[in-house]
Scaffold this active site. Structure first.
Site, PDB file in Angstrom:
ATOM      1  N   TYR A 255      19.369   4.793  21.954  1.00 52.78           N
ATOM      2  CA  TYR A 255      18.023   4.524  22.466  1.00 52.78           C
ATOM      3  C   TYR A 255      17.150   5.573  21.836  1.00 52.78           C
ATOM      4  CZ  TYR A 255      19.310   1.318  26.250  1.00 52.78           C
ATOM      5  OH  TYR A 255      19.730   0.244  26.975  1.00 52.78           O
ATOM      6  N   ASP A 283      16.251  -4.384  21.668  1.00 51.29           N
ATOM      7  CA  ASP A 283      15.756  -5.434  22.576  1.00 51.29           C
ATOM      8  C   ASP A 283      15.185  -4.854  23.866  1.00 51.29           C
ATOM      9  OD1 ASP A 283      18.029  -4.639  23.945  1.00 51.29           O
ATOM     10  OD2 ASP A 283      19.123  -6.510  23.663  1.00 51.29           O
ATOM     11  N   HIS A 382      21.354  -8.405  25.597  1.00 49.91           N
ATOM     12  CA  HIS A 382      21.554  -7.295  26.530  1.00 49.91           C
ATOM     13  C   HIS A 382      22.263  -7.760  27.811  1.00 49.91           C
ATOM     14  CE1 HIS A 382      19.974  -3.047  26.556  1.00 49.91           C
ATOM     15  NE2 HIS A 382      20.431  -3.108  27.794  1.00 49.91           N
TER      16      HIS A 382
HETATM   17  C1  LIG Z   1      25.839  -2.038  33.557  1.00 49.97           C
HETATM   18  C2  LIG Z   1      25.350  -2.253  32.162  1.00 49.97           C
HETATM   19  C3  LIG Z   1      24.777  -1.202  31.480  1.00 49.97           C
HETATM   20  C4  LIG Z   1      24.340  -1.390  30.163  1.00 49.97           C
HETATM   21  N1  LIG Z   1      23.825  -0.319  29.482  1.00 49.97           N
HETATM   22  C5  LIG Z   1      23.440  -0.467  28.197  1.00 49.97           C
HETATM   23  C6  LIG Z   1      22.954   0.644  27.466  1.00 49.97           C
HETATM   24  O1  LIG Z   1      22.895   1.758  27.961  1.00 49.97           O
HETATM   25  N2  LIG Z   1      22.554   0.419  26.195  1.00 49.97           N
HETATM   26  C7  LIG Z   1      22.615  -0.805  25.607  1.00 49.97           C
HETATM   27  O2  LIG Z   1      22.237  -0.962  24.445  1.00 49.97           O
HETATM   28  N3  LIG Z   1      23.111  -1.877  26.281  1.00 49.97           N
HETATM   29  C8  LIG Z   1      23.524  -1.733  27.543  1.00 49.97           C
HETATM   30  N4  LIG Z   1      24.032  -2.803  28.229  1.00 49.97           N
HETATM   31  C9  LIG Z   1      24.231  -4.081  27.539  1.00 49.97           C
HETATM   32  C10 LIG Z   1      25.633  -4.147  26.919  1.00 49.97           C
HETATM   33  O3  LIG Z   1      25.772  -3.244  25.871  1.00 49.97           O
HETATM   34  C11 LIG Z   1      25.971  -5.540  26.378  1.00 49.97           C
HETATM   35  O4  LIG Z   1      24.953  -5.951  25.512  1.00 49.97           O
HETATM   36  C12 LIG Z   1      26.173  -6.574  27.497  1.00 49.97           C
HETATM   37  O5  LIG Z   1      26.723  -5.977  28.632  1.00 49.97           O
HETATM   38  C13 LIG Z   1      27.091  -7.694  27.028  1.00 49.97           C
HETATM   39  O6  LIG Z   1      27.174  -8.679  28.003  1.00 49.97           O
HETATM   40  P1  LIG Z   1      28.387  -8.829  29.053  1.00 49.97           P
HETATM   41  O7  LIG Z   1      28.211  -7.740  30.055  1.00 49.97           O
HETATM   42  O8  LIG Z   1      28.177 -10.185  29.627  1.00 49.97           O
HETATM   43  O9  LIG Z   1      29.674  -8.703  28.279  1.00 49.97           O
HETATM   44  C14 LIG Z   1      24.459  -2.645  29.546  1.00 49.97           C
HETATM   45  C15 LIG Z   1      25.035  -3.703  30.250  1.00 49.97           C
HETATM   46  C16 LIG Z   1      25.490  -3.512  31.543  1.00 49.97           C
HETATM   47  C17 LIG Z   1      26.146  -4.653  32.261  1.00 49.97           C
END
Ligand SMILES: Cc1cc2nc3c(=O)[nH]c(=O)nc-3n(C[C@H](O)[C@H](O)[C@H](O)COP(=O)(O)O)c2cc1C
Length: 506
Positions: A255, A283, A382
């Site tokens: 980030y 995104d 995301h």
């Molecule tokens: C609890 C949680 C925290 C997340 N934190 C971040 C993050 O800090 N940075 C980021 O780029 N994506 C973040 N994401 C998105 C994930 O990297 C990923 O794109 C997404 O979880 C994939 O979908 P799925 O949970 O259905 O497998 C987060 C997702 C979740 C569920």
């Protein structure tokens, strides 16, 4: 041939040495355990006993049920037939082990949750996680944007593509390994970055690393991690020492801080810590509307007699809602709504390793990514947490295949969102993806079972994947081709430049 004494048979009642009496003969089924269609446990339950016998005229042995014809014995490996049992020593055989409790009551003794072995598919972990996590932490993990359609689309689209399997191929041995930027992995999937895992417990981020290294799966670490970037890298190094030969590598989800000096500083820390690639999240210029979070905030405000004050979204931080409370990095400034494509040129000067853009959602941006010289793109919305009715990563991949296929093969293409089954990974790879990210299943498993949960999710996905490969008729991932899937349902819904009589600017 000398007859075998029942007492001798009874001694071989473990996984390491498992003997059975089938009809009047003794068989060593040790090496057959993993191949037994009914599973290992049923063999172990009956180790050292007589399974069924016609010729010994055992009238009612307790386990005399005949599950399959005796001719199946011919499928045992050579050398399994040890010889005839001594019929006078049958009384010395073991009694089959009875199931002591109903499997649904089997619990992880410490936590009073179902035993980890009862989780056999990725979706199984969510229910357990919900029962152990504080409500606020569960909301944080499960929440999605607006009224949930992006998340729903992510989950559903994997099922809307079907396979076109080939049969009668020799699929005895399969190899599911894949390289991510030259780093080998036994699997074409990795652990997605998730911020503030410390909401589970203070060791959570280190537990993921431990589980990942044990299984050799790669991992992308979030900027918004509760533990410092360097500490996670140190833990990774230590684990690699413990598990020599593990191919697990860490990549860093970035980030970008608004302040350029801080942004560069962070990149240098990441590089020095040994991370193998920078995955810039693009995104999140602002935080999406996380509906369940909003409800929770309103409830908390009302509980202390306040009405919830609307907040300016990007100042609340993204996936680190708990960061200040958990001692993580402060939330403000982690996202930069001002970032543009032009920033990539100075980022490139500071970072000489692979750069991936995380959150590409249309063909035009995939094309721009290629033009701006990044090394990879991650098609992602995301996890359905940002834009309402954003496209699933499958939909975006189909767009790319249609409008800028030159991107495939020149960039490493990653996808994530809603992936819950190893077989579905194959669909992504058929259509040109390098590898696929998995998020929530790992978080839920971690919450329920710690590092063991991380290992179990990996095992589940790996088994579904290799079974899927065999049933699809392939033995290595480079044999996957677009013709092996039927994507017509999604293609019918794909955006067309002429849908509103506009010319494509692609
Ligand atoms: C609890 C949680 C925290 C997340 N934190 C971040 C993050 O800090 N940075 C980021 O780029 N994506 C973040 N994401 C998105 C994930 O990297 C990923 O794109 C997404 O979880 C994939 O979908 P799925 O949970 O259905 O497998 C987060 C997702 C979740 C569920």
């Amino acid at each position: 041939m000398a007859k075998i004494d029942g007492a001798e048979v009874a001694r071989h009642n473990t996984k390491k040495s498992c003997w059975l009496v089938l009809d009047s003969r003794v068989y060593d089924v040790t090496s057959f355990q993993s191949e037994h269609p009914g599973g290992t446990v049923i063999l172990l339950k009956n180790a050292g006993t007589v399974i069924f016998s016609h010729s010994l005229c055992l009238t009612q042995p307790p386990n005399s049920k005949k599950y399959h014809p005796l001719t199946y014995v011919k499928q045992l490996p050579p050398g399994s037939d040890l010889g005839p049992i001594d019929p006078n020593t049958l009384a010395k055989l073991n009694k089959p082990k009875e199931t002591t409790s109903s499997p649904v009551n089997e619990v992880d003794a410490e936590n009073k949750i179902p035993h980890v072995s009862l989780c056999v598919s990725c979706p199984d972990f969510e229910k357990v996680a919900k029962s152990v996590l504080p409500h606020k932490s569960y909301i944080y993990a499960s929440t999605s944007a607006n009224y949930g359609l992006s998340l729903k689309g992510n989950l559903e689209d994997w099922g809307r593509i079907t396979f076109r399997p080939r049969v009668l191929r020799n699929v005895g041995d399969v190899d599911a390994s894949r390289k991510i930027f030259g780093h080998n992995s036994p699997y074409p999937f990795y652990i997605s970055p998730m911020g503030t895992l410390g909401t589970i417990n203070s060791e959570a981020e280190l537990d993921v690393v431990r589980g990942a290294v044990k299984k050799g799966v790669h991992m992308v670490v979030s900027t918004a991690s509760t533990r410092p970037t360097t500490q996670i890298a140190d833990c990774h190094r230590a684990e690699l020492q413990r598990h020599k030969g593990s191919p697990t590598r860490l990549f860093f989800q970035y980030y970008m801080p608004v302040d350029r000096t801080k942004a560069i500083e962070l990149m240098h820390i990441v590089k020095e810590a040994g991370y193998k690639g920078l995955w810039i999240t693009v995104d999140t210029p602002v935080l999406g509307k996380r509906t369940a979070d909003r409800v929770l905030q309103a409830e908390e405000a009302l509980a202390v007699g306040m009405h919830e004050e609307p907040t300016s979204t990007w100042e609340t931080g993204d996936d680190n809602a708990f960061a200040p409370a958990m001692g993580g990095r402060p939330s403000a400034g982690q996202l930069s709504p001002h970032t543009t494509w032009e920033d990539l040129s100075w980022i490139r000067k500071e970072w000489d390793g692979p750069i991936v853009l995380k959150g590409v959602q249309c063909a035009e941006d995939a094309k721009l990514a290629l033009e701006y010289g990044v090394d990879g793109i991650l098609l992602s919305n995301h996890g359905g947490r940002q834009l309402h009715t954003a496209p699933s990563s499958l939909m975006t991949l189909l767009e790319i295949r249609t409008y800028c296929p030159e991107v495939i093969g020149r960039l490493e293409i990653f996808m994530d969102g809603g992936l819950r089954d190893g077989a579905d990974v194959l669909k992504a790879l058929c259509l040109g993806a390098t590898a696929v990210g998995v998020g929530r299943p790992y978080m839920y498993a971690l919450a329920a079972y710690g590092g063991k949960g991380v290992e179990k999710v990996t095992d589940i996905l790996a088994e579904e994947l290799t079974t899927g490969m065999r049933l699809l008729g392939i033995t290595s991932l480079d044999q996957l081709k677009p013709e092996m899937v039927n994507a017509s349902r999604l293609l019918n819904e794909m955006w067309r430049p002429d849908s509103f009589s506009v010319r494509s600017k692609l």
